[in-house]
Design an enzyme around this catalytic site. Structure first.
Site, PDB file in Angstrom:
ATOM      1  N   GLU A 459       0.807  -1.218   0.000  1.00 16.14           N
ATOM      2  CA  GLU A 459       0.000   0.000   0.000  1.00 16.14           C
ATOM      3  C   GLU A 459       0.843   1.272   0.000  1.00 16.14           C
ATOM      4  O   GLU A 459       0.726   2.126   0.875  1.00 16.14           O
ATOM      5  CB  GLU A 459      -0.973  -0.030   1.186  1.00 16.14           C
ATOM      6  CG  GLU A 459      -2.018  -1.108   0.989  1.00 16.14           C
ATOM      7  CD  GLU A 459      -2.993  -1.230   2.142  1.00 16.14           C
ATOM      8  OE1 GLU A 459      -4.199  -1.329   1.872  1.00 16.14           O
ATOM      9  OE2 GLU A 459      -2.568  -1.242   3.298  1.00 16.14           O
ATOM     10  N   GLU A 526      -4.883  -9.618   0.253  1.00 19.69           N
ATOM     11  CA  GLU A 526      -5.674  -9.460   1.472  1.00 19.69           C
ATOM     12  C   GLU A 526      -7.132  -9.662   1.109  1.00 19.69           C
ATOM     13  O   GLU A 526      -7.636  -9.048   0.160  1.00 19.69           O
ATOM     14  CB  GLU A 526      -5.477  -8.075   2.096  1.00 19.69           C
ATOM     15  CG  GLU A 526      -4.089  -7.832   2.666  1.00 19.69           C
ATOM     16  CD  GLU A 526      -3.924  -6.432   3.255  1.00 19.69           C
ATOM     17  OE1 GLU A 526      -4.956  -5.812   3.609  1.00 19.69           O
ATOM     18  OE2 GLU A 526      -2.780  -5.963   3.360  1.00 19.69           O
TER      19      GLU A 526
END
Length: 1021
Positions: A459, A526
């Protein structure tokens, strides 16, 4: 290069992240003798500095003790601190939890590479040591395995070096500064530095020397770096071991290499001459046993280094696994087979020590993974301790090794993508500091066969800097693939990742991608955000595996709740989350996403994970079981089949037999079962695969796979049966209708209905009162974390009001020869159309039938639950179920639940999630008994073929709703009984807006009817 005069300017200088730090190298162990190396003895050439250090804490650089490192500075008046350990967990400062925002957001207006100055806490450490005699006269180095986030190091007043990067080793040579006798080691640790902009992970913000510290020396001839590749031929059968080694000096040496199998037999050997400190060798190993998570077969590469006099100077044993991981025909293949990652993201975490975790923690984690069919881990979002990779090699776990990079708060604000000042982006000044983190990870970890994929971090959006990191990984280590999810936000940098990787994509969105003829395979790095009561709908992702070859699995977020043990105002320990330490800003309970609790006990969510992740599927039939072996390499020879036949949840037969089903094959196994056609009822044929022999991770007899088949044998109805149906219930009874109450009494029972209260207010069996609070319709559940993420209380709060208050619009009494029926009609303020009726029928023998009719209304939001709820005294604190269990389950999380009988204390039924919320539900409830310790109480029975959902709890939905921590709940006074026609699922695609899938919701405009029977429970024989 910076000057060697230390300065605080380095903390905010993006070009300075290491000074005098040694180059990264492999994490192999080395010994004086091969016998020590082969048994992996404690390293004699290392000396631990763990333990008590002298310590001083300052809230910022200006208030620190500036000259503490000098030899003459006296630290005897200082306090002590434990190393390894976090500063904030040892009484200094406070921990802070933040997810995506930087921890100084709103407190300091800095932009990278500047750092907050007023809040940059400083820990000053001092350790006195003497060089151990066994280190001889060789050079002495120091290794800091993990320091958060920047450290300056001095020895005897001399500056040694500086380092950033919290999660890879920082090593320095101490030799020039050593003295006879005691040596003063001084370390200054800063919580913030330029590197902190790259460490914005979703975790607690700590600082300090949190991993081990040790001194080490090396022999006269020392292998400084070792690179091993154990590869396979095109047929994935013949093994070739290649290796290169670099000596610490340019001296020549004779290097002898032996490749040994697990039995200690030499498979191949060679001798090579190291020239100028370099050597390389190639061993043809012939047909080899392959390494995989299913069979983690490890060979030993035994390296002996001899000096010119023929003396053994150094011995190394590096374990190696022969395997090939590749991208071929748009699929990720392990040893030629399409791999499915059944994974989880894992933080290093301990509820008392933070990220300072122990060997025991790691072994416990690896056992939990293996026992629950989890075959892969993503090291979210930083390199772990070396021991973790060794355990993954040994036990068999696939690893995505992720470099220490996350700059989430620089490009995503409250969920919106806004990369105006994203780092590292395309900024060349950030290239070196980011690349250093990649190099440090790869060079240390490169020899572990468990690592299949390098990850460029997490991220951090996208850009040239991260793209260049991916090129480095591929060039340096072409035997592994490269992962990075962030390109999803900017396709200009699509080449950064070898696979399409997304977070929290819905199953339908994944299917859309896979149907678009993509160039890359897909993984969910995820998914299934396991916050609180979650993981509903996991099966929808698992079903993609068989539909789309390019779907190759995912990694649940995440493994363990990041909750810290602390004490409330009364001195009682509890598990705390963000904000509980007065830490601001914070993201509160968003740290509680684990499929295991913070104390490393498994949550009920694991029941579903284990079942859906199992490689081998068992599909029982009436007289056989089909075994579908989804393993890539392992047959069923190490397992035995056990099968059990139950009638109404009670075992009546058990058998076992050998099975042999090859990997990627299936077989149908006939079973020799007793004849049961003459005994009507509900039957369950349960089948399990059990370990024949103990493994590292489980004892013999451990269940690895499970399946069941439920079927009915109907009773042949006779004329006598017909006549029996027409007979009235036995016993005499009275019905007394008063002005306010309606009483129905008989032998051993009494029921009282109140026209004023609009409900049943008393039910006595044997003179004991069963009702503490009258039954009422219930449409609200205590919101789960996922419910809060969808703003359920905002959109559907009317159901909360409808559950708290209703208007009883009519009460009717009907009597018959053997029964009396009292009916209550209810209206609700949230809609004139909404109606509910609860009908109680009392029979002469004391049985009570309860029937609820819900008449829905248009224009209302979905109903969380349609139920009847009442309270009993907490004296009735035992429960005995014939239902789906044994752990809690919901309509969208029931695949792993099995039909059976189980017992629990009522206080054990709610799940101890960090924030109190709906929990403890069971689906498929046929019968439940709520009793006291003697076995007396109530029995609730579903109508035949119409199982219910039921929750027993010490707390009402409203008490749970109002509590932010378990300690805020009231003392236990009641057992709350909730019997539902249906409860909505818990969801789990994410926890910030993903709704429960439509098929697991309850539309408000439908009509629902359900019934159950209440009788006295008596002690069982």
């Amino acid at each position: 290069m910076p000057s060697n005069e230390p300065t605080l300017k380095w903390l905010s200088d993006v070009s300075v992240f290491k000074v005098n730090r040694l180059e990264a190298h492999s994490d192999h162990r080395y010994y004086k003798t091969m016998e020590e190396a082969e048994r992996q003895a404690p390293m004699e050439l290392r000396h631990s500095l763990n333990g008590d250090w002298k310590f001083s804490y300052a809230v910022n650089a200006a208030s620190r003790v500036q000259e503490f490192y000098k030899a003459e500075y006296d630290t005897r008046g200082w306090g002590d601190i434990q190393v390894p350990g976090h500063i904030q967990l040892q009484g200094y400062g406070k921990p802070q939890y933040a997810n995506t925002m930087y921890p100084w957001d709103g407190l300091d207006a800095v932009r990278p590479p500047a750092i907050p100055e007023e809040s940059n806490t400083v820990g000053s450490y001092v350790k006195f040591f003497e060089v151990p005699a066994n280190m001889g006269n060789g050079p002495v180095f120091i290794s800091f395995q993990g320091v958060e986030a920047a450290c300056y190091v001095w020895l005897n007043g001399h500056f040694v070096g500086y380092s950033e990067d919290s999660f890879t080793p920082a090593e320095f040579e101490l030799t020039p500064y050593l003295q006879e006798g005691a040596n003063k080691l001084a370390v200054e640790v800063y919580q913030r530095c330029t590197g902190s902009w790259l460490e914005d992970q979703d975790f607690w913000r700590f600082s300090g020397i949190f991993r081990g510290v040790y001194l080490y020396t090396v022999p006269e001839l020392h292998v400084q770096d070792l690179r091993i590749n154990a590869g396979l031929d095109a047929a994935y059968q013949q093994g070739t071991l290649t290796a290169g080694l670099s000596m610490a000096t340019a001296a020549d040496a004779l290097v002898k290499v032996e490749l040994k199998d697990e039995a200690g037999m030499v498979v191949a050997e060679d001798e090579v001459q190291a020239v100028g400190g370099k050597a390389a060798f190639t061993l043809q190993a012939g047909t080899v046993s392959l390494w995989s998570a299913e069979n983690p077969y490890l060979y030993s590469v035994c390296i002996s280094v001899f000096n010119n006099g023929g003396e053994l100077v150094e011995a190394i044993v590096q374990r190696a696994g022969f395997r090939t991981f590749e991208l071929k025909d748009k699929l990720m293949l392990l040893n030629g087979k399409r791999i499915i990652f059944k994974g989880v993201n894992r933080h290093e975490f301990n509820s008392r020590r933070g990220r300072n975790i122990t060997k025991e923690d790691m072994i416990r984690d690896i056992i939990i993974l293996k026992q629950n069919n989890i075959n892969a881990v993503r090291t979210s979002h930083y390199p772990n301790q070396t021991l973790w990779y060794e355990l993954c090699d040994e036990y068999g776990v696939y690893v995505i090794d992720e470099m220490n990079l996350e700059s989430h708060g620089s490009w995503q604000k409250m969920g919106a993508v806004e990369p105006s000042w994203n780092i590292p982006g395309d900024k060349p000044e950030w290239q070196d500091i980011v690349m250093d983190r990649a190099v440090s990870m790869l060079e240390r970890d490169k020899n572990h066969p468990s690592i299949l994929i390098w990850s460029c971090g997490n991220e951090s959006y996208a850009g040239e800097v991260i793209l260049n990191v991916s090129h480095y990984f591929r060039k340096t280590d072409p035997g592994r693939l490269v992962h990075y999810e962030g390109v999803f936000h900017n396709r200009k940098y699509n080449d950064t990742s070898d696979m399409e990787s997304r977070m929290y994509a819905k199953p339908a969105d994944i299917a859309e991608y896979l149907e678009s003829q993509p160039d890359k395979p897909y993984i969910s790095c995820e998914y299934m955000h396991a916050m609180g009561n979650s993981v509903g709908g996991l099966h929808k992702y698992i079903e993609l595996e068989s539909r789309y070859p390019q779907y190759q699995g995912g990694f649940i977020w995440d493994y363990i709740d990041q909750a810290l043990v602390t004490k409330d105002r009364y001195g009682e320990e509890y598990l705390a989350y963000g904000g509980d330490f007065d830490d601001r800003p914070t993201d509160y309970s968003f740290c509680g996403n684990g499929i295991v609790y913070a104390d490393r006990t498994v949550t009920p969510k694991m029941q579903e994970v284990k079942f859906l992740y199992q490689n081998i599927r068992l599909v029982p039939e009436r007289d056989a079981v089909k075994i579908i072996n989804g393993n890539l390499f392992a047959g069923t020879e190490g397992l035995r089949l056990e099968y059990r036949l139950y009638r109404e949840g009670r075992q009546i037969f058990k058998g076992e037999q050998e099975v042999a089903v090859a990997p990627q094959a299936e077989g149908r196994i006939p079973l020799a079962l007793p004849e049961v056609s003459g005994a009507p009822g509900e039957y369950t044929l349960a089948a399990s695969l059990l370990l024949k022999e103990a493994e590292l991770w489980a004892e013999a007899g451990f269940e690895t796979a499970y399946g069941e088949h439920v079927f009915w044998i109907e009773k042949a109805e006779t004329a006598a049966d017909q006549e029996k149906v027409m007979l009235p219930a036995a016993g005499e009874f009275r019905v007394i209708e008063g002005d306010v109450n309606i009483g129905v009494t008989g032998r051993g029972f009494a029921a009282l209905f109140s026209k004023q209260a609009g409900s049943l207010v008393s039910l006595c069996y044997g003179g004991r009162e069963m009702i503490a609070t009258p039954p009422a319709p219930l449409f609200w559940r205590a919101t789960t974390d996922n419910d809060k993420g969808t703003s359920l209380a905002y959109h559907a709060g009317g159901w909360f009001a409808a559950s708290l208050a209703r208007s009883c619009t009519a009460v009717r009494l009907e009597t018959g020869k053997d029964r009396a029926t009292v009916t209550f009609d209810y209206a609700f303020s949230i809609s004139r159309e909404l109606k509910t009726r609860i009908e109680y029928t009392v029979y002469a023998d004391g049985k009570l039938r309860v029937r609820m009719v819900y008449t829905g209304a248009a224009g209302l939001p979905d109903v969380p639950v349609v139920a009847v709820s009442f309270r009993m005294s907490a004296d009735y604190g035992e429960s005995d179920w014939y239902a789906r269990g044994p752990e809690e389950n919901y309509s969208d999380r029931a695949y792993g639940a099995r039909l059976g009988r189980f017992r629990r204390k009522v206080t054990e039924l709610p799940s101890p999630y960090l924030v109190p919320q709906e929990s403890g539900n069971r689906t498929g409830v046929r019968q439940v008994r709520i009793t006291d310790e003697r076995g007396c109480g109530l029995q609730i029975q579903a109508a035949a073929g119409e199982p219910l959902e039921c929750t027993l709890s010490p707390y009402t939905a409203f008490e749970l709703e109002q509590a932010a921590h378990p300690y805020e709940l009231p003392k236990v006074h009641y057992t709350v009984v909730t019997i539902a026609a249906q409860q909505m699922g818990v969801g789990g695609d994410d926890s910030w807006g993903a709704p429960v899938h439509p098929e697991y919701r309850i539309p408000a405009d439908q009509q629902l009817e359900f019934e159950f029977w209440v009788t006295a429970a008596v002690p069982e024989a």
